[in-house]
Motif scaffolding. Structure first.
Motif, short mmCIF file in Angstrom:
data_model
loop_
_atom_site.label_atom_id
_atom_site.label_comp_id
_atom_site.label_asym_id
_atom_site.label_seq_id
_atom_site.Cartn_x
_atom_site.Cartn_y
_atom_site.Cartn_z
N VAL A 216 -4.96 50.75 8.24
CA VAL A 216 -3.71 50.22 7.68
C VAL A 216 -2.92 51.30 6.95
O VAL A 216 -1.71 51.43 7.12
N ASP A 217 -3.59 52.09 6.12
CA ASP A 217 -2.82 53.06 5.33
C ASP A 217 -2.46 54.31 6.13
O ASP A 217 -1.86 55.25 5.59
N ALA A 218 -2.78 54.32 7.44
CA ALA A 218 -2.30 55.39 8.31
C ALA A 218 -1.00 54.99 9.01
O ALA A 218 -0.37 55.83 9.66
N ILE A 219 -0.61 53.73 8.86
CA ILE A 219 0.60 53.25 9.51
C ILE A 219 1.83 53.79 8.80
O ILE A 219 2.00 53.60 7.59
N ALA A 220 2.69 54.48 9.54
CA ALA A 220 3.93 55.01 8.97
C ALA A 220 5.05 53.99 9.06
O ALA A 220 5.81 53.79 8.12
N GLU A 221 5.16 53.33 10.23
CA GLU A 221 6.20 52.31 10.40
C GLU A 221 5.88 51.45 11.61
O GLU A 221 5.08 51.83 12.48
N VAL A 222 6.53 50.30 11.66
CA VAL A 222 6.42 49.39 12.80
C VAL A 222 7.83 49.12 13.31
O VAL A 222 8.71 48.73 12.55
N THR A 223 8.04 49.34 14.61
CA THR A 223 9.36 49.15 15.20
C THR A 223 9.24 48.25 16.43
O THR A 223 8.13 47.83 16.80
N ARG A 224 10.38 47.96 17.07
CA ARG A 224 10.38 47.22 18.33
C ARG A 224 10.96 48.10 19.42
O ARG A 224 11.96 48.79 19.20
N ASP A 225 10.34 48.06 20.60
CA ASP A 225 10.88 48.85 21.70
C ASP A 225 11.94 48.03 22.44
O ASP A 225 12.29 46.91 22.02
N ARG A 227 11.79 46.39 25.05
CA ARG A 227 11.26 45.13 25.61
C ARG A 227 10.91 44.13 24.52
O ARG A 227 10.38 43.06 24.80
N GLY A 228 11.18 44.48 23.26
CA GLY A 228 10.91 43.58 22.16
C GLY A 228 9.49 43.62 21.63
O GLY A 228 9.12 42.82 20.76
N ARG A 229 8.68 44.54 22.13
CA ARG A 229 7.29 44.65 21.67
C ARG A 229 7.22 45.39 20.34
O ARG A 229 7.96 46.35 20.13
N GLU A 242 0.78 49.98 20.78
CA GLU A 242 1.35 48.65 20.99
C GLU A 242 0.61 47.58 20.22
O GLU A 242 -0.62 47.59 20.11
N VAL A 243 1.37 46.64 19.65
CA VAL A 243 0.81 45.46 18.99
C VAL A 243 0.86 44.31 19.99
O VAL A 243 1.93 43.99 20.52
N SER A 244 -0.28 43.72 20.27
CA SER A 244 -0.29 42.61 21.24
C SER A 244 0.41 41.39 20.65
O SER A 244 0.51 41.22 19.43
N GLN A 253 6.99 40.16 8.77
CA GLN A 253 8.37 40.33 8.34
C GLN A 253 9.22 41.05 9.40
O GLN A 253 10.40 41.24 9.23
N MET A 254 8.56 41.53 10.48
CA MET A 254 9.31 42.23 11.53
C MET A 254 10.12 41.22 12.36
O MET A 254 9.63 40.17 12.69
#
Length: 254
Positions: A216-225, A227-229, A242-244, A253-254
């Motif tokens: 978890v603390d290695a995550i820099a950011e979460v985005t959407r590509d 295709r909405g993934r 990829e997040v399933s 919150q994304m």
């Protein structure tokens, strides 16, 4: 030569509370620089990795990852101050002085006292509060603090390498093996992802995909590509993960 200004992050899921705390901090400690604000524990960890603050003010109840769980990943990297509206949260644990707490609504005199304590600790190694955090987790969740896997053994050539889980960015399934990715490179281990998911602390490693466990603390950011993934970007690593669809709730919150 004057010392550089202390830096801090404020983490609270309520924007008015962040605004109020920032305003009161500017009054009692004008030299303190607020470098970032987070709306949840996940953001707090990512922002702490980016900004390397001296202090993190953490709300206890936040979505995704609580302040206590976030503190467990940050305690040896910065000084922690909890903010809570719930005084039943094991206040006696805070009184030992290894960390501090503020009750909502934040009182100016109490905040001034906390800031004075923090100023005396700046430049010193943050105290080891692992035992206190374990106690808080037991008391706030009612769950025993079980022992999780802290080291992974990997065969590298003719030698056996011991890898601390704190060094690991993510695990990825590869048929009968699992790939272990660190900043230094990748190794293979003979342990399935299912076994690792059961042995690792779920507050430290999240299964974002059936084939991926990420720290978890290695995550820099979460985005959407396009295709909405949802896609996870790990610090200092070029490839996105990829997040399933079944695990998108981790980043609600994304």
């Amino acid at each position: 030569m004057s010392q550089p200004a202390a830096t801090a992050i404020i983490a609270d899921d309520e924007e008015p509370m962040r605004d109020m705390l920032r305003k009161r901090l500017s009054e009692v400690w004008p030299e303190l620089t607020i470098v970032a604000e987070a709306a949840n524990g996940i953001e707090a960890i990512a922002l702490a990795g980016k900004h390397q603050p001296d202090i993190v003010f953490l709300d206890i109840r936040m979505p995704g990852l609580s302040g206590i769980e976030a503190a467990r990943m940050l305690f040896n990297r910065c000084h922690i101050v909890f903010i809570t509206a719930y005084d039943q949260y094991a206040i006696e644990a805070f009184e030992q002085g290894a960390l501090d707490y503020l009750l909502k609504p934040v009182n100016a005199d109490r905040l001034k006292l906390a800031c004075g304590r923090l100023q005396t600790r700046l430049g010193k190694q943050p105290n080891n509060i692992e035992k206190q955090l374990s106690q808080l987790i037991r008391q706030t969740t009612g769950k025993p603090d079980r022992e999780y896997l802290h080291w992974v053994q990997a065969q590298v050539g003719n030698s056996l390498r011991m890898i601390s889980t704190r060094e690991i960015l993510f695990f990825r399934a590869d048929e009968k093996y699992t790939r272990v990715q660190t900043l230094q490179g990748e190794v293979l281990i003979r342990k399935t992802l299912k076994e690792l998911a059961e042995e690792l602390d779920p507050n430290e490693f999240w299964r974002i995909h059936r084939s991926t466990l990420v720290r978890v603390d290695a995550i820099a950011e979460v985005t959407r590509d396009l295709r909405g993934r949802q896609m996870v970007r790990v610090r200092n690593f070029p490839e996105e993960l990829e997040v399933s669809r079944g695990n998108t709730h981790l980043f609600q919150q994304m």
